[in-house]
Design a protein around this motif. Sequence first.
Motif: not given
Length: 350
Positions: A177-205
């Motif tokens: 959350v704190r550093h995602g502006d850099y990590i996800f800059k310019g990204i419109e879509s992301l696939v969390d491979v093996g992301g299980g119940k989606g905890a990380m994907a939900e935080v990102i979304a």
Amino acid sequence: MDIELLQAQVGLWNLTYSYLKTMSLKCALDLGIPDAIFNNGQQMTLSQLHSVLLLPPSKKSHLYRLMRLLTHIGFFIEKNASACSEPVYGLTAQSLLVIEKNESANMLPYVRFCLLNKWLKSSLYISDWFLQDSKESPFELTNGCTLWEITSREPAVNKMFNDAMVSSSSLFNDYIVRHGDYIFKGIESLVDVGGGKGAMAEVIAKNFPHVRCTVLDLPHVVCDNPNDGIVKYVSGDMFSYVPPANAVFLKWILHDWSNENCIRILRRCKDAIPSREAGGKVIVLEAVVGLTSAMISEEPQLLFDMLMFMVCEGEERDENDWKYLFKEAGFTSYKIICTIGFSSIIEVYP
């Protein structure tokens, strides 16, 4: 006797009996000691603890000895150590991580899963495994099947595994959350491979609404996940297909697999993303052996490495190992953008 020999003997004893630290931790969790102290205002006398746990009177002195060890290794703290009064125990940063009510960083499901008998039993047969010319892991030899086979056919173990993976993400979510502006800059879509119940994907979304997040995992993992929320769930096999996206996220996936299988997974990820010029990349969260953040030793990386070959075909890798995998999978470059604890975030570019 030579003082060095005495020191060596003490060191050998410490190494020999270190397993009792793990078993004492398991005992404390089984008895519910951290939660009992937390629910009592984060401090408790020995008598209070003995009473709340409903232990037989004969076990009070043994409870003191258990707490003495767990205090010595830093899991609890003794707040009153005078010879005239009863010990008062409190929680440390470690024990706070396994409190059921700790919503921000609850590692209890992860620790409980790692202390299952299926895992512990496997560690007793590592030497037997070394003597056999077998591709099966010690876990397979001991349990008669792989971890993935157990999770696919035993719902209770599958739930424990997924809950463990969710709890292991909690400390990384804040960093994302704190550093995602850099990590996800310019990204419109992301696939969390093996992301299980989606905890990380939900935080990102939730925190980066411009990123459309999809979780890819096996059917028995995602079958109960609703597809009407901010995260989309896709049932599939990462060895065969990864849905197209600007970026692919791999958190603690590749360390479970051999080099050959890692290359297969990475190639599917490369197929799923656009060129680097169009913003395509794979984001890998894994240990890079030898790289740790301040105050974190390399030892947990080496312990995880032993765990990987004990339970599955995987390993923890150093930077040269990662460089080899990325090159063999057809990627042109990579960059280690940060290190959190003993894990690093690596961006890999097509």
